[in-house]
Structures are given as C-alpha cells and as structure tokens.
Write a protein that holds these residues in place. Structure first.
Motif, PDB file in Angstrom:
ATOM      1  N   LYS A 119     -12.428 -27.824 -74.473  1.00  0.00           N
ATOM      2  CA  LYS A 119     -12.112 -28.703 -75.611  1.00  0.00           C
ATOM      3  C   LYS A 119     -13.192 -28.669 -76.694  1.00  0.00           C
ATOM      4  O   LYS A 119     -12.884 -28.656 -77.893  1.00  0.00           O
ATOM      5  N   ILE A 123     -12.699 -27.693 -80.688  1.00  0.00           N
ATOM      6  CA  ILE A 123     -13.146 -28.547 -81.795  1.00  0.00           C
ATOM      7  C   ILE A 123     -14.076 -27.782 -82.738  1.00  0.00           C
ATOM      8  O   ILE A 123     -13.914 -27.811 -83.961  1.00  0.00           O
ATOM      9  N   LYS A 127     -13.872 -27.242 -86.751  1.00  0.00           N
ATOM     10  CA  LYS A 127     -14.790 -27.972 -87.624  1.00  0.00           C
ATOM     11  C   LYS A 127     -15.717 -27.048 -88.407  1.00  0.00           C
ATOM     12  O   LYS A 127     -16.028 -27.332 -89.579  1.00  0.00           O
ATOM     13  N   THR A 148     -14.349 -38.525 -90.858  1.00  0.00           N
ATOM     14  CA  THR A 148     -13.397 -38.721 -89.767  1.00  0.00           C
ATOM     15  C   THR A 148     -12.730 -37.394 -89.429  1.00  0.00           C
ATOM     16  O   THR A 148     -12.252 -36.691 -90.315  1.00  0.00           O
ATOM     17  N   PHE A 149     -12.731 -37.065 -88.162  1.00  0.00           N
ATOM     18  CA  PHE A 149     -12.100 -35.816 -87.718  1.00  0.00           C
ATOM     19  C   PHE A 149     -11.234 -36.104 -86.505  1.00  0.00           C
ATOM     20  O   PHE A 149     -11.705 -36.637 -85.501  1.00  0.00           O
ATOM     21  N   ASP A 150      -9.966 -35.759 -86.593  1.00  0.00           N
ATOM     22  CA  ASP A 150      -9.020 -35.953 -85.498  1.00  0.00           C
ATOM     23  C   ASP A 150      -8.548 -34.585 -85.030  1.00  0.00           C
ATOM     24  O   ASP A 150      -7.741 -33.934 -85.685  1.00  0.00           O
ATOM     25  N   VAL A 151      -9.076 -34.135 -83.895  1.00  0.00           N
ATOM     26  CA  VAL A 151      -8.741 -32.801 -83.405  1.00  0.00           C
ATOM     27  C   VAL A 151      -7.249 -32.644 -83.142  1.00  0.00           C
ATOM     28  O   VAL A 151      -6.690 -31.546 -83.249  1.00  0.00           O
ATOM     29  N   TYR A 152      -6.566 -33.757 -82.838  1.00  0.00           N
ATOM     30  CA  TYR A 152      -5.148 -33.676 -82.491  1.00  0.00           C
ATOM     31  C   TYR A 152      -4.258 -33.398 -83.704  1.00  0.00           C
ATOM     32  O   TYR A 152      -3.066 -33.132 -83.554  1.00  0.00           O
ATOM     33  N   LYS A 153      -4.858 -33.425 -84.894  1.00  0.00           N
ATOM     34  CA  LYS A 153      -4.107 -33.003 -86.081  1.00  0.00           C
ATOM     35  C   LYS A 153      -4.089 -31.483 -86.208  1.00  0.00           C
ATOM     36  O   LYS A 153      -3.276 -30.917 -86.936  1.00  0.00           O
ATOM     37  N   TYR A 154      -5.011 -30.827 -85.493  1.00  0.00           N
ATOM     38  CA  TYR A 154      -5.167 -29.389 -85.601  1.00  0.00           C
ATOM     39  C   TYR A 154      -4.817 -28.644 -84.321  1.00  0.00           C
ATOM     40  O   TYR A 154      -4.570 -27.437 -84.342  1.00  0.00           O
ATOM     41  N   SER A 175      -4.434 -23.936 -81.077  1.00  0.00           N
ATOM     42  CA  SER A 175      -5.055 -24.459 -82.290  1.00  0.00           C
ATOM     43  C   SER A 175      -5.210 -23.346 -83.317  1.00  0.00           C
ATOM     44  O   SER A 175      -5.457 -22.194 -82.973  1.00  0.00           O
TER      45      SER A 175
END
Length: 250
Positions: A119, A123, A127, A148-154, A175
């Motif tokens: 994971k 990320i 990033k 703010t970074f939301d990995v689940y958007k990518y 991803s």
C-alpha cells in the motif's frame, strides 16, 4: 515505524540502481527459466497472454520520476507488447521488495488484521508525480503537510472472493500513475533496453497482487487508445498469475 518504512524505501531504490553490478543467478534471460523460477522457487505460476508478444528484454529498472528527490520505483524481469501495440506489460523481476526470500512457514492472518503490504508503494507512486511527496529527508515535504490526499480516489483495493477467483490471492490493487513523461527506465544487468518502445505510451497503471507475505508488482503501459480499454488488458491476466496455496519452500 515510519522511519523504518522510509529506510526500507530508500534501500529498495538503492538495490534497483545497483543490481546491474551484482551477479544475478535467480534465472537466465529466457522465458522458460523465468517461469520455472517463479513456479518452483516461489510457488507462483505466470502465463503470458496469447494476445501479447515477447520483447526479449529482461531485468529493467523503473522510476516514476527522473528527479533524484523522488526515488520511487521497482524492477521488472520481462516485457510483453500487445499485438495491437497499445499496451505493454512489465512482469516483476522478483517478489515485491526485490527479494526471493519467502516465509518458511505458512501463516494465517485474521481478516480484521490483514495488511496490504504494497500500500505504501501504491501511495508513493501516485503522490510523487503529483508533487505531494519527495524523498523522506527533503525539506520539500514540509509544504505538503497540510495537503489532503485520499488514495482511494486514485486506487482500488480488492480483497477476498474476487482476488481468489482472479489470482488465487488475498488481495490486489489497481492504480494509475500520473505524468508518464517523467518516467525513467534503466538496465539492471547490462542488457540493451532499446527494444522497449517506452516513448509510445502516455499512461501507466500498477497492478499489485498479494498472497500472504508474497506480493507481485506488475505494470501496464498504454497508448491513449489502449488506456480507454485498460480493463480489457488487465483482465487478460486473470488466472495467468496464480499463487499455489499448497506450495511450501524447500
């Protein structure tokens, strides 16, 4: 714990950039030797889709950015190009983390404590091209602390039945990596990589597959036309990567 993970990341990249200076004896530069190694030593069967042609290129390092402040990448053992030339697949050099070592005992982990080991790599691959993360000891990271970074958007992380049906695995992730034009490829064992048509691809997608403590890192490179059908190409690996649940290392 974070320092340990950062250190492991740096070591991984150092290994990637120095493998060319070491004697690599896991398998020879041919598909039979490659497949036998993964099956007999690691308990993973790898079959190559009939819709793809072998590029006869082995042991290639890959970084998501040429910027020395952004040292994240991996290493790949063999490459295949789709017959329509809209997709190239990079298959892993070794298990994720550049190791051929696997546990001597099979361990069972409760589902509520299961950890998807790659994971952090997923990320970082996202990033870093987005300018949200650098080498852990660069001050450039400070300006992004409040971002703010939301990995689940990518990235999508899939566990359970679907992972078992596709790869006999516990989990996998898919991803997309931004900014393909910043990628860098380099030879790890002195072999020419001129046959890699890297400049033809504008998109890259990571597929990480995990079974217990073993994980594979596979990359898909697409033209614009190919990226529109990426699900079709990724699906071509269904049951072509298969973890033997009864395998026990010597």
């Amino acid at each position: 714990m974070k320092i340990i993970k950062y250190f492991a990341l740096i070591v991984t990249i150092s290994l990637a950039t120095n493998l060319h200076a070491q004697k690599f004896s896991h398998y020879e530069n041919n598909l039979n030797s490659y497949k036998e190694y993964f099956k007999d030593t690691l308990g993973i069967t790898i079959a190559f889709p009939k819709e793809f042609n072998n590029l006869d290129v082995y042991s290639v390092g890959f970084k998501v950015s040429k910027n020395p402040k952004k040292p994240t990448g991996s290493a790949y053992g063999t490459f295949f190009l789709s017959k329509d030339k809209n997709c190239m697949i990079a298959f892993p050099l070794l298990l994720f983390g550049f190791t051929s070592e696997i546990p001597k005992e099979n361990k069972t982990t409760a589902i509520n404590t299961f950890s998807f080991e790659p994971k952090n790599q997923v990320i970082n691959e996202i990033k870093i091209p987005l300018e949200l993360y650098y080498h852990p000891f660069w001050s450039d990271n400070d300006k992004n602390k409040e971002v703010t970074f939301d990995v689940y958007k990518y990235a999508d992380f899939i566990f359970g039945r679907k992972a078992r049906e596709k790869y006999n695995a516990d989990a996998y992730s898919i991803s997309d990596i931004p900014k393909t034009d910043e990628f860098e490829f380099f030879s790890l064992r002195g072999q020419s990589i001129e046959n890699l048509p890297v400049n033809k691809f504008s998109y890259c997608t990571s597929l990480f597959i995990q079974k217990g403590e073993k994980a594979l890192d596979i990359k898909f490179f697409f033209t614009e036309k190919g990226f529109k059908k990426k699900e079709k190409y990724i699906k071509m690996l269904d049951k072509h990567i298969w973890f033997d649940e009864n395998f026990k290392p010597d």
